[in-house]
Design an enzyme around this catalytic site. Sequence first.
Site, PDB file in Angstrom:
ATOM      1  N   GLU A 199      -5.973   3.053  -0.582  1.00 12.58           N
ATOM      2  CA  GLU A 199      -6.984   3.542  -1.514  1.00 12.58           C
ATOM      3  C   GLU A 199      -6.926   2.904  -2.903  1.00 12.58           C
ATOM      4  O   GLU A 199      -6.667   3.583  -3.905  1.00 12.58           O
ATOM      5  CB  GLU A 199      -6.892   5.075  -1.613  1.00 12.58           C
ATOM      6  CG  GLU A 199      -7.118   5.729  -0.265  1.00 12.58           C
ATOM      7  CD  GLU A 199      -7.280   7.256  -0.306  1.00 12.58           C
ATOM      8  OE1 GLU A 199      -7.005   7.852  -1.364  1.00 12.58           O
ATOM      9  OE2 GLU A 199      -7.689   7.821   0.722  1.00 12.58           O
ATOM     10  N   GLU A 317      -8.178   7.156   7.939  1.00 10.58           N
ATOM     11  CA  GLU A 317      -7.947   8.553   7.542  1.00 10.58           C
ATOM     12  C   GLU A 317      -9.252   9.305   7.685  1.00 10.58           C
ATOM     13  O   GLU A 317     -10.310   8.804   7.293  1.00 10.58           O
ATOM     14  CB  GLU A 317      -7.535   8.681   6.058  1.00 10.58           C
ATOM     15  CG  GLU A 317      -6.129   8.285   5.740  1.00 10.58           C
ATOM     16  CD  GLU A 317      -5.739   8.589   4.268  1.00 10.58           C
ATOM     17  OE1 GLU A 317      -6.426   9.411   3.617  1.00 10.58           O
ATOM     18  OE2 GLU A 317      -4.771   7.989   3.798  1.00 10.58           O
TER      19      GLU A 317
END
Length: 383
Positions: A199, A317
């Site tokens: 991320e 995810e």
Amino acid sequence: MRKLAYLAIACTTVITACGAEAPQPSPQPTAEPPLAATAPPRPNLPNWKEEMPLPFPFPEGAFAPVDAFVQAQQLGRGVNFGNMLEAPKEGEWGLVVREEYFPLVRQAGFDTVRVPIRWSAHALRQPPYTIAPEFFQRIDWVIENALQNDLNVVINMHHYEELFKDLEGERERFLVLWDQIATRYRNLPPEVLFEPLNEPHGALDNESWEELFRQVLAVIRRTNPHRNVIFTGADMGTLNGLLQAKRPNDDPHLIATFHYYLPFAFTHQGAEWVEGSSAWLGTTWRGNGTQRANVDYDMDRAVRWGKQNNMPVWMGEFGAYSKADLDSRVAWTNYVARAAEARGLTWAYWEFGSGFGVYDPISLQWNEPILNVLIQKQEATGR
Ligand code: GLC
């Protein structure tokens, strides 16, 4: 000594098992790809590499490359071992990796574990940025257990908060950390994948992240010319981040990823780390027409990006926090997983045994409703 012998036996077994199951790889160039030329020079550091003994006695040259599209399919149904090794110290967030988790997830039908790791908290702040040997040994053990249980294992770098604040101050350290990781694991089988950064955000916008990704890839390619590496966009690794990114270069061994938590007010209601999220408590997801259409639209866009960029896409995810009602979580998880699978996208659920958990490590029970929609038992995965 006994430990060493055990490792040797374990690893030989793994090689045989992996070799037997490996699909026919497509032909690969044998020389280092030209993009290695873009690697920044190795910083002039003391001999840190020679000081670190390699963990697994894999023979040089044992690596059989796997086509990125083939491997993206093999990732199948995965689960994140979240809140364990990416805590500042393992255990600080209430969970440690336990040996029994590996056979447990394999027997439940998962094909892959993604392992979030906060490497930055276990390495020297100053050159030569050495990763603590005992931490490396812990990760060795995680990888060894995953492979022994016939699981693919994605090793990432998670929560490198200093990098998100100060790119130039941390760039060299980031690259040297990956040089150590990639060097140590260079002879492990292809079922071990590297994901350079979870991320990207903050100091890393699209442009600076893509430049850093090309650099870290070049560093990894010095020791791992053909291992599949996970590419993500910036903007917290979201689908939007991926859609704004482009394929970083023509390296054939890349798999793209994005994280899917939409609608965010549903999946992150009451999440203590998201400011204002208590106002979202009570948000439901029952899969009405608009809700389903939004997921379908997003999955279509992910697939289109993959086609346009000629890259396989893996949803690394997705999940809904346990403060949402269980019926909604089950409905959303089911719909997102099926929508991805219907389009040929593989995935990893966030996460195993914490706030989004599919398993309760206290009662030692699976959260059956969530597990059942993740792994549809009637369609055994049979990897
Ligand atoms: C990201 C974050 C992690 C968080 C998860 C869900 O992976 O890094 O800390 O728990 O998303 O919000």
